[in-house]
Structure formats: structure tokens, C-alpha cells
Design an enzyme around this catalytic site. Structure first.
Site, PDB file in Angstrom:
ATOM      1  N   ASP A   1      12.801   8.169   2.381  1.00  0.00           N
ATOM      2  CA  ASP A   1      13.338   9.726   2.408  1.00  0.00           C
ATOM      3  C   ASP A   1      12.132  10.709   1.832  1.00  0.00           C
ATOM      4  O   ASP A   1      12.370  11.967   1.872  1.00  0.00           O
ATOM      5  CB  ASP A   1      14.663   9.907   2.105  1.00  0.00           C
ATOM      6  CG  ASP A   1      14.599   9.300   0.441  1.00  0.00           C
ATOM      7  OD1 ASP A   1      13.533   9.157  -0.217  1.00  0.00           O
ATOM      8  OD2 ASP A   1      15.774   9.110   0.024  1.00  0.00           O
ATOM      9  N   GLY A   2      11.223  10.045   1.056  1.00  0.00           N
ATOM     10  CA  GLY A   2      10.224  10.720   0.497  1.00  0.00           C
ATOM     11  C   GLY A   2      10.738  11.360  -0.793  1.00  0.00           C
ATOM     12  O   GLY A   2      10.105  12.343  -1.462  1.00  0.00           O
TER      13      GLY A   2
ATOM     14  N   GLY B   1       3.686   8.890   0.477  1.00  0.00           N
ATOM     15  CA  GLY B   1       5.021   8.858   1.178  1.00  0.00           C
ATOM     16  C   GLY B   1       6.125   9.613   0.595  1.00  0.00           C
ATOM     17  O   GLY B   1       6.913   9.909   1.071  1.00  0.00           O
ATOM     18  N   ARG B   2       5.797  10.151  -0.781  1.00  0.00           N
ATOM     19  CA  ARG B   2       6.713  10.897  -1.339  1.00  0.00           C
ATOM     20  C   ARG B   2       6.093  11.973  -2.143  1.00  0.00           C
ATOM     21  O   ARG B   2       6.890  12.692  -3.258  1.00  0.00           O
ATOM     22  CB  ARG B   2       7.978  10.212  -2.076  1.00  0.00           C
ATOM     23  CG  ARG B   2       7.195   9.432  -3.319  1.00  0.00           C
ATOM     24  CD  ARG B   2       8.305   8.740  -3.935  1.00  0.00           C
ATOM     25  NE  ARG B   2       7.836   7.919  -4.840  1.00  0.00           N
ATOM     26  CZ  ARG B   2       8.658   7.098  -6.115  1.00  0.00           C
ATOM     27  NH1 ARG B   2       9.778   7.515  -6.095  1.00  0.00           N
ATOM     28  NH2 ARG B   2       8.020   6.536  -6.895  1.00  0.00           N
TER      29      ARG B   2
ATOM     30  N   ASP C   1      -3.309   0.170  -4.620  1.00  0.00           N
ATOM     31  CA  ASP C   1      -3.337   1.690  -4.115  1.00  0.00           C
ATOM     32  C   ASP C   1      -2.443   2.261  -5.493  1.00  0.00           C
ATOM     33  O   ASP C   1      -2.222   3.577  -5.448  1.00  0.00           O
ATOM     34  CB  ASP C   1      -1.850   1.921  -3.105  1.00  0.00           C
ATOM     35  CG  ASP C   1      -0.895   1.242  -3.390  1.00  0.00           C
ATOM     36  OD1 ASP C   1      -0.644  -0.166  -3.497  1.00  0.00           O
ATOM     37  OD2 ASP C   1       0.177   1.718  -3.597  1.00  0.00           O
ATOM     38  N   ASN C   2      -2.524   1.682  -6.709  1.00  0.00           N
ATOM     39  CA  ASN C   2      -1.823   2.300  -7.824  1.00  0.00           C
ATOM     40  C   ASN C   2      -3.128   2.276  -8.889  1.00  0.00           C
ATOM     41  O   ASN C   2      -2.929   2.369 -10.001  1.00  0.00           O
ATOM     42  CB  ASN C   2      -0.643   1.482  -8.561  1.00  0.00           C
ATOM     43  CG  ASN C   2       0.515   1.698  -7.648  1.00  0.00           C
ATOM     44  OD1 ASN C   2       0.804   2.706  -6.784  1.00  0.00           O
ATOM     45  ND2 ASN C   2       1.678   0.850  -7.626  1.00  0.00           N
TER      46      ASN C   2
ATOM     47  N   GLY D   1      -0.371   5.579   1.914  1.00  0.00           N
ATOM     48  CA  GLY D   1      -0.280   7.058   2.005  1.00  0.00           C
ATOM     49  C   GLY D   1       0.395   7.626   1.097  1.00  0.00           C
ATOM     50  O   GLY D   1       1.428   7.025   0.372  1.00  0.00           O
TER      51      GLY D   1
ATOM     52  N   ARG E   1       2.625  16.370 -11.615  1.00  0.00           N
ATOM     53  CA  ARG E   1       1.598  15.936 -12.540  1.00  0.00           C
ATOM     54  C   ARG E   1       0.540  16.166 -12.183  1.00  0.00           C
ATOM     55  O   ARG E   1      -0.141  16.872 -11.128  1.00  0.00           O
ATOM     56  CB  ARG E   1       2.058  14.403 -12.133  1.00  0.00           C
ATOM     57  CG  ARG E   1       1.535  13.773 -10.871  1.00  0.00           C
ATOM     58  CD  ARG E   1       1.640  12.176 -10.838  1.00  0.00           C
ATOM     59  NE  ARG E   1       1.290  11.921  -9.395  1.00  0.00           N
ATOM     60  CZ  ARG E   1       1.349  10.567  -8.874  1.00  0.00           C
ATOM     61  NH1 ARG E   1       1.816   9.745  -9.971  1.00  0.00           N
ATOM     62  NH2 ARG E   1       0.843  10.065  -7.762  1.00  0.00           N
TER      63      ARG E   1
ATOM     64  N   ARG F   1      -7.576   6.620  -5.189  1.00  0.00           N
ATOM     65  CA  ARG F   1      -7.283   5.299  -5.649  1.00  0.00           C
ATOM     66  C   ARG F   1      -8.097   4.470  -4.872  1.00  0.00           C
ATOM     67  O   ARG F   1      -8.814   4.740  -3.956  1.00  0.00           O
ATOM     68  CB  ARG F   1      -5.929   4.900  -5.177  1.00  0.00           C
ATOM     69  CG  ARG F   1      -4.757   6.015  -5.538  1.00  0.00           C
ATOM     70  CD  ARG F   1      -3.746   6.310  -4.383  1.00  0.00           C
ATOM     71  NE  ARG F   1      -2.886   7.331  -4.497  1.00  0.00           N
ATOM     72  CZ  ARG F   1      -1.771   7.463  -5.291  1.00  0.00           C
ATOM     73  NH1 ARG F   1      -1.270   6.103  -5.632  1.00  0.00           N
ATOM     74  NH2 ARG F   1      -1.095   8.318  -5.328  1.00  0.00           N
TER      75      ARG F   1
END
Length: 486
Positions: free
Chosen positions: A125-126, A92-93, A252-253, A90, A176, A183
Site C-alpha cells: 500500500d506504500g 515502494g513507499r 538496498d539498505n 525501488g 527525512r 544505495r
């Protein structure tokens, strides 16, 4: 042209509900400053260039403010990381702030990377650091300028927020854009958790909004997978033709749109080396340059597995069989054009492969070779390039074949040089150039990263006064260690 207040939102993914994402507010950065912005990316949203000087841009791009119509969501997905399945990843940041509709009717995701912790941060820490944000910004816009499908980057915001990685660093955020941030891993998550109704909902959403032509076919899901495969093959062909190494080709990328996505420890080849590994963390070389083609095929097989509840396995296998021929046809067409050819001949693949074999181990600069090959008549160019090779006899044999192949085309020399200049970049994003710009930015000087962005936005053009960006890299610049923490 529009101001920030004029943007129109239509948050289609958010409307899918909490099964697919979680509402999370961004966590603002301290004392944010605009590092760099892309006028071309602003234009995708019909935004006026003056927006760059609007202080609200910095506020929004640093998490301190939101549009009233924004619905920030952290998306849930899973994926195969270095070949091993991770059941819950998911955003995460990063946060999907919302979807903007431009005047052409295009939907653009606005995604804020480095926006703070989410339910998917996995003890992190995201945050994003300045160096990684600058690297993704430069790569996104440069790949687009090269004609390689990519997500886009609107701006980078730096700050005084301290973020701890291998050392304390400055926190940053990247805004972005993409038509979708879905994905391969999205489909894997709902398949392996056996949420097949949610999987169908996701599939219908992606087909309806991003592959509507598939709805005209009697088996839309089958044709959807084939379309994703075709786009992915074309993207990988362009990576290989231009010497781009992604570094972390986890599922996931991998974008469902077949665009380059999630930039980390990437690199363009300096000296040609098919075995080049750009990610210092990739001990096994799984994502080496030469492995990108088979890994893309592997990732597509992982996506195909996730579609088996709705598509017959034999139909998926039939589509998988198309990948390598599609990839090779696209790659060979690009390499022909890079060599100055307009017509296809039977021996072209062997001619290209022999050239790459000669380059291997000769420390031939991959980008400069093709550019210089097109700057002079074939005979003169070959003489100038000959001393770059270790195997002179082998190069002479190749050069004789190339010379004969060029003469057989019979094209005008000026036309040939003009064609080659349009496909062979003068400027490429080398790691050492990015590193120099990053070091200046970390010291508070943003002028170098802005200049580098301007140069790389027009990679095929001669740019007087910018010759240093086209020089060979220094030896230290060829051996920078870039890891996933970037």
C-alpha cells in the site's frame, strides 16, 4: 532564518531522467497532525524554529501540498535481501521530493516516507505506520547525537488513515533528510540489467556530487569505491562500539555515503550479547550483532561486483582487503576512549576483547557499564561494577590489568572522567522507551515521544529530572519482538 517559502531547490537526481526514477505524487493522509519535529534537522535547511507551528509543514509532510519547485520521484534500485538477489525493488513507499540547497551550499534530499503506492510497491500500500515512523525519527536523530553517521529526520506526521499490518494501525509519514538516497542497490540494478551506460551515468553523478575529491585521481572510480569502503568501515565501527544493531543490512539498505539508513527492527544492546538478533524475522541470525562486520564486508563485495565494468577486479580486491584493518582501527580507537585511554598500547585489543567475553552471559548492561566506569576513580568504579559479573575471578584479573593500564597513562582524574563522559552516553534509545512513547502517541498523546526525543538529542549530558530514561530496562523491555513490518 528561512520560512518554508524561502527554500531553494536544485533537483540534480531528478534531472537524470526516467531511467533512474519515476515521477509520482504523494497520496495525502486523512486529518494529519504533527507528532514530533527536530529543531536540529530544521536548522540544516536554515529553517526557523517557528516553522514547527506553521500549518503548511503538516500539509507538506502529510502529502497534501508540495513546494512549487519540488519534483517527487520514486527511485528504482534492486538489492540482495537476506543474501538473495531481488531484481527489482525501488521506492515502494517513499518519494524523493527534491533537493534543497542551504546557505552553506549543501544539498539535502527531502524524502517523504509513507507517501503511498508507487510503481515499485510490489502489491503493497506504500504506507508507513505511526510506530515505524516514530522509531526511525528517534533513531536517526539519536545516532547523529551519538556521533554515528546517519540520515536525519525532520518530522513525523500522524493521521486518521487506517493502515493494515498485523492489525489495523494509524498511517503516518516521515520527512527525512540525507545528502543522497542512493544505495548499493542502485548500482546493482543497472549492473544486473546490463544497462552499463546508465550505470556509468549514475557513477559519474555520485562521484561528481558526493565524492568530488576522487576526480583528482587518475582512476576516480577505483578511489570512489575505496572511499565508500572507508566510510562504511567507520560507520560499522561506531555501530559496534555503541552496541547498535541495524537488523536488516540488505544491500538496498546500505547508503553509498556510509551513513545509517532505512531503520526498521533496530535495537541497541541492553545486556551485552554478541549473538543478539534484533529482527524477529531473522530466523538464521544473518544480521545478528556479531555478524554486522562480515555482512558489511559482504555487501561491499556486492557493490564491487556492480562496478566491475569500469574498475579492474584486482583493484577492487585490493580495496576490499582494507576493510577489516580500517574497521578494527576505528573500533579499537573508540573502545580505548570509552575506557578512558588516550594513548594506544599493544595489548589494548586483547584487553577490550576480554572485557566483552566477561560481559557475555553476565547480563551486564552495555551502556551503563561504560558510563559508570567513568563516573568514579578506577578503583572505586571497578568495585561498584564487580558484582555485575558472573566470573568474579576473571573480572578481578581484568580489573587489575585495567587499573595498571589506567595508572600508566598518568592523566588527571578529573580530566579522565570528563573525557569519558563525552564518549559514554548517559542515555541510549532502548526499545522499551520507544515502545512506551509509541503507545502514548497511538492514544493521541505526543508529549512522551517529544520528551524522549529531547533527552536523546543530548545523550552525554546529565539532565536533571530525566533519570528514569537512564535506568536499567525492565525484563519485559529486553524481549520485545520487532520485525520488518515495523
Amino acid at each position: 532564518m528561512k520560512t518554508l517559502d524561502d527554500l531553494r531547490f536544485d533537483n540534480r537526481f531528478a534531472r537524470l531522467g526516467d531511467t533512474f526514477s519515476t515521477r509520482v505524487l504523494p497520496q495525502p493522509l486523512d486529518d494529519p497532525q504533527l507528532v514530533v519535529a527536530s529543531a536540529d534537522a530544521l536548522a540544516l535547511l536554515d529553517l526557523d524554529l517557528a516553522v514547527i507551528d506553521d500549518p503548511r509543514l503538516v500539509q507538506i509532510a502529510s502529502g497534501a501540498a508540495l513546494w512549487s519547485e519540488a519534483e517527487p520521484r520514486a527511485m528504482v534500485y534492486s538489492g540482495h535481501q537476506f543474501g538473495a538477489y531481488n531484481p527489482r525493488l525501488g521506492d515502494g513507499r517513499g518519494l524523493l521530493l527534491g533537493e534543497v540547497i542551504n546557505d552553506a551550499g549543501e544539498h539535502w534530499d527531502l524524502h517523504l516516507k509513507g507517501a503511498g503506492s508507487t510503481p515499485y510497491s510490489r502489491m503493497g500500500d506504500g504506507r508507513a505506520v505511526l510506530r515505524s515512523s516514530i522509531r526511525e525519527f528517534l533513531a536517526s536523530e539519536h545516532l547523529h547525537a551519538l556521533g554515528i553517521p546517519s540520515s536525519r529526520a525532520l518530522c513525523v506526521t500522524g493521521s486518521d488513515t487506517v493502515v493494515y499490518r498485523e492489525r489495523p494501525e494509524r498511517g503516518a509519514m516521515l520527512m527525512r533528510l540525507a545528502h543522497s538516497h542512493v544505495r548499493f542497490g542502485h548500482f546493482e540494478f543497472f549492473y544486473y540489467t546490463r544497462q552499463h551506460e546508465a550505470l556509468r551515468t549514475l557513477l559519474d553523478h555520485v562521484v561528481q556530487w558526493h565524492y568530488p575529491d576522487c576526480l583528482e585521481h587518475p582512476e576516480p572510480y577505483t578511489f570512489f569505491f575505496r572511499a565508500v569502503l572507508e566510510r562504511t568501515a567507520a560507520m560499522i565501527a561506531r555501530w559496534q562500539a555503541y552496541g547498535f544493531c541495524h537488523g536488516v543490512m540488505n544491500t538496498d539498505n546500505m547508503s553509498i555515503l556510509g551513513i545509517t539508513f532505512d531503520f526498521g527492527p533496530y535495537a541497541f544492546l541492553d545486556d551485552f550479547d554478541a549473538r543478539f538478533i534484533c529482527n524477529h524475522s531473522d530466523d538464521s541470525g544473518r544480521y545478528s550483532f556479531e555478524n554486522q562486520v562480515p555482512i558489511a564486508h559482504w555487501n561491499l563485495a556486492a557493490l564491487a561486483q556492480a562496478l566491475t565494468p569500469f574498475v579492474e577486479v584486482e583493484r577492487l580486491r585490493a580495496s576490499m582487503d582494507l576493510f577489516l584493518p580500517l574497521y578494527e582501527a576505528e573500533w579499537l580507537d573508540l573502545m580505548r576512549r570509552r575506557l578512558g585511554f588516550t594513548l594506544a598500547q599493544e595489548g589494548d585489543k586483547a584487553l577490550v576483547q576480554r572485557l566483552l567475553q566477561l560481559m557475555q552471559g553476565s547480563a551486564v548492561d552495555y551502556t551503563r557499564f561504560f558510563r559508570e566506569l567513568g563516573e568514579h576513580a578506577p578503583e572505586a568504579a571497578l568495585q561498584r561494577l564487580r558484582n555485575e559479573f558472573v566470573d568474579l575471578a576473571g573480572f578481578d584479573a581484568w580489573a587489575a590489568e585495567y587499573r595498571a593500564r589506567s595508572e600508566a597513562e598518568g592523566s588527571d582524574q578529573a580530566d579522565r572522567q570528563a573525557r569519558m563522559a563525552q564518549v559514554n552516553p548517559r542515555y541510549i534509545l532502548r526499545n522499551y522507551l520507544a515502545q512506551q512513547a509509541i503507545e502514548a502517541a497511538e492514544a493521541g498523546d505526543y508529549a512522551p515521544v517529544r520528551e524522549l526525543h529531547r533527552v536523546l538529542s543530548h545523550p552525554f549530558d546529565e539532565q536533571p529530572g530525566m533519570e528514569r530514561y537512564a535506568e536499567r530496562p525492565p525484563e519485559w523491555g529486553k524481549h520485545l519482538e520487532i520485525s520488518c513490518s515495523s
